[in-house]
Design an enzyme around this catalytic site. Structure first.
Site, PDB file in Angstrom:
ATOM      1  N   ASP A  16     -10.575  13.565 -19.134  1.00  0.00           N
ATOM      2  CA  ASP A  16     -11.676  12.654 -19.422  1.00  0.00           C
ATOM      3  C   ASP A  16     -12.517  13.299 -20.525  1.00  0.00           C
ATOM      4  O   ASP A  16     -13.057  14.396 -20.347  1.00  0.00           O
ATOM      5  CB  ASP A  16     -12.505  12.419 -18.148  1.00  0.00           C
ATOM      6  CG  ASP A  16     -13.585  11.359 -18.359  1.00  0.00           C
ATOM      7  OD1 ASP A  16     -14.054  11.203 -19.503  1.00  0.00           O
ATOM      8  OD2 ASP A  16     -13.958  10.704 -17.370  1.00  0.00           O
ATOM      9  N   LYS A  61     -21.411   7.251 -25.884  1.00  0.00           N
ATOM     10  CA  LYS A  61     -22.109   8.549 -25.875  1.00  0.00           C
ATOM     11  C   LYS A  61     -22.104   9.117 -27.295  1.00  0.00           C
ATOM     12  O   LYS A  61     -22.740   8.567 -28.178  1.00  0.00           O
ATOM     13  CB  LYS A  61     -21.456   9.457 -24.840  1.00  0.00           C
ATOM     14  CG  LYS A  61     -21.710   8.932 -23.416  1.00  0.00           C
ATOM     15  CD  LYS A  61     -20.927   9.644 -22.346  1.00  0.00           C
ATOM     16  CE  LYS A  61     -21.290   9.054 -20.978  1.00  0.00           C
ATOM     17  NZ  LYS A  61     -20.313   9.384 -19.941  1.00  0.00           N
ATOM     18  N   ARG A  94     -31.383  17.632 -18.327  1.00  0.00           N
ATOM     19  CA  ARG A  94     -30.210  17.678 -19.199  1.00  0.00           C
ATOM     20  C   ARG A  94     -30.611  17.314 -20.628  1.00  0.00           C
ATOM     21  O   ARG A  94     -31.293  16.321 -20.853  1.00  0.00           O
ATOM     22  CB  ARG A  94     -29.149  16.702 -18.682  1.00  0.00           C
ATOM     23  CG  ARG A  94     -27.832  16.800 -19.430  1.00  0.00           C
ATOM     24  CD  ARG A  94     -26.769  15.965 -18.773  1.00  0.00           C
ATOM     25  NE  ARG A  94     -27.034  14.531 -18.931  1.00  0.00           N
ATOM     26  CZ  ARG A  94     -26.098  13.593 -18.813  1.00  0.00           C
ATOM     27  NH1 ARG A  94     -24.847  13.930 -18.517  1.00  0.00           N
ATOM     28  NH2 ARG A  94     -26.403  12.321 -18.964  1.00  0.00           N
TER      29      ARG A  94
HETATM   30  C1  LIG Z   1     -20.182   8.578 -18.835  1.00  0.00           C
HETATM   31  C2  LIG Z   1     -18.945   8.890 -18.065  1.00  0.00           C
HETATM   32  C3  LIG Z   1     -18.116   7.872 -17.605  1.00  0.00           C
HETATM   33  C4  LIG Z   1     -18.560   6.445 -17.793  1.00  0.00           C
HETATM   34  O1  LIG Z   1     -17.748   5.496 -17.252  1.00  0.00           O
HETATM   35  P1  LIG Z   1     -18.066   3.952 -17.532  1.00  0.00           P
HETATM   36  O2  LIG Z   1     -16.929   3.239 -16.972  1.00  0.00           O
HETATM   37  O3  LIG Z   1     -18.241   3.801 -19.011  1.00  0.00           O
HETATM   38  O4  LIG Z   1     -19.358   3.608 -16.872  1.00  0.00           O
HETATM   39  C5  LIG Z   1     -16.931   8.219 -16.974  1.00  0.00           C
HETATM   40  N1  LIG Z   1     -16.595   9.523 -16.791  1.00  0.00           N
HETATM   41  C6  LIG Z   1     -17.398  10.526 -17.224  1.00  0.00           C
HETATM   42  C7  LIG Z   1     -16.985  11.935 -17.036  1.00  0.00           C
HETATM   43  C8  LIG Z   1     -18.591  10.235 -17.863  1.00  0.00           C
HETATM   44  O5  LIG Z   1     -19.380  11.221 -18.273  1.00  0.00           O
END
Ligand SMILES: *Cc1c(COP(=O)(O)O)cnc(C)c1O
Length: 413
Positions: free
Chosen positions: A200, A226, A372
């Protein structure tokens, strides 16, 4: 690494000499704000409004449905995917933009598990971002509880990689601590155990150099809103290494992942290549905004961004240690082992962050006690780091966070 500035003037001098300084103009940042939350929602790029106006008025308003062909709407998921691929070390044809990170996690987890029949364990870590774990739990329920989720911390990973493990799913840069895995080493370790590796990249894409192909990664997902500055709820992306594309089954077998969507056949036949990971019609407005966001990062180059980002987080950590003794660091001390953020612990972190935001320094709070701060080097300056720590020090020294209104929890923290 740069020598750390020891005065506000020295920060201004560093900013004046910063080769990335001009990239700040690519953003429409509000005046008087120090934005240290680009890791949660990247700011608005200056070009986004004009690009979206054109997409809305000309492509949609005037050209109507013809724009699927004439404006290349139908190619957007692959086109923007390849642009993101260039930022995360993926050769063309392996990244596609679609859905949300959560939905993409479901797709790649499902595909990974089906590629390792007889193996019934998905490994992740308890400190992973919750949606990653929730999506794995949902998939396991869907599979009739034939599989299970094994959660181990980074130090226990090696011991958790038995012959029963189908896939390992980890977030490259931890959302809370900012700690970063060695992608190549962990991927090799997981492959040695016969399992597939899912990364991820939510806090990596556009923030740190990533080399998916070189690391031998199997699958990856990542976030568009992000560090890629795609806007609130921007579509996400997923990566499937070319060697796996033919054998991967997509559980959400929608028509745009079909080999011939406009043949309108009765039976699902998966498209060749990464396109089979599409499901339904792409959100063209959001995807057009994401393309602009991705361009803001690509224009700077990941190596230069990383160098400045490490200098920014190092300056922040050093100044906070000096000026905010009631906080403790919650991120790795070694800049090479963390992403583009730095976190501090404080028992009243929620109220402290609200007080900071009121003074124009925007970071975020992560339960239970984390302040953070994300340092996106495209627009964060050295003087911003200096001023942010001075503001934080003042709030802590004066007890400004004690005001009752800073303690009322909002829906989104
Ligand atoms: C921000 C984030 C997500 C976000 O998931 P969405 O489906 O866009 O809400 C998923 N995994 C991680 C590690 C994140 O930091």
């Amino acid at each position: 690494m740069l020598e750390l500035p020891t005065s506000r003037d020295a920060c201004l001098a560093l900013d004046a000499a910063d080769p990335l300084a001009a990239h700040r103009d690519a953003f429409a940042l509000p005046p008087g704000v120090i934005y240290l939350d680009g890791n949660s929602l990247g700011p608005l790029p200056a070009r986004t409004e004009a690009v979206l106006r054109d997409v809305i008025t000309r492509q949609w308003g005037t050209d109507l449905i013809k724009s699927w062909n004439t404006a290349g709407w139908i190619d957007l998921p692959r086109r923007v995917g390849d642009r993101i691929g260039a930022l995360v070390g993926a050769a063309p044809g392996q990244v596609i933009v679609a859905d949300s990170t959560s939905v993409n996690l479901f797709k790649v987890l499902s595909a990974a598990v089906s590629m390792r029949p007889g193996r019934t364990v998905i490994v992740s870590e308890p400190e992973n971002f919750p949606t990653d774990l929730y999506m794995a739990q949902g998939l396991i329920r869907q599979l009739g509880d034939t599989h299970s989720l094994r959660l181990v911390g980074p130090d226990a990973l090696a011991g958790a990689l038995g012959p029963d493990v189908a896939a390992v799913m980890l977030t490259h840069v931890n959302y809370r601590s900012g700690a970063m895995y060695d992608m190549a080493a962990v991927t090799a370790q997981v492959h040695a155990a016969g399992a597939l590796m899912i990364w991820d990249l939510a806090h990596s894409a556009g923030a740190v150099p990533v080399a998916l192909d070189a690391a031998g990664a199997d699958l990856a997902v990542g976030c568009g809103y992000k560090y890629l500055n795609g806007g609130p709820g921007a579509p996400a992306f997923l990566y499937v290494a070319e060697r796996h594309q033919a054998s991967f089954a997509q559980p959400l077998s929608g028509w745009l992942g079909h080999a011939a969507p406009f043949a309108f056949e009765t039976e699902y036949r998966p498209a060749e290549g990464v396109s089979r990971f599409l499901c339904g019609t792409p959100p063209i407005l959001s995807m057009s905004a994401l393309e602009v966001g991705v361009e803001t990062v690509a224009a700077a180059g990941m190596a230069a961004l990383r160098e400045k980002s490490m200098a920014l987080t190092t300056l922040f950590a050093a100044r906070a240690a000096l000026r905010c003794p009631s906080t403790t660091p919650a991120s790795p001390a070694d800049a090479a082992r963390r992403g583009s953020q730095f976190c501090l612990r404080h028992p009243q972190a929620y109220a402290v962050m609200q007080a900071l935001i009121e003074r124009g320094v925007i970071g975020d709070f992560r339960t239970p006690d984390i302040l953070r701060f994300g340092f996106a080097p495209l627009y964060v300056r050295f003087v911003d780091v200096w001023d942010a720590v001075e503001t934080l020090a003042d709030i802590l020294d004066t007890g400004a966070w004690e005001r009752p209104e800073f303690h009322a929890r909002k829906a989104v923290t």
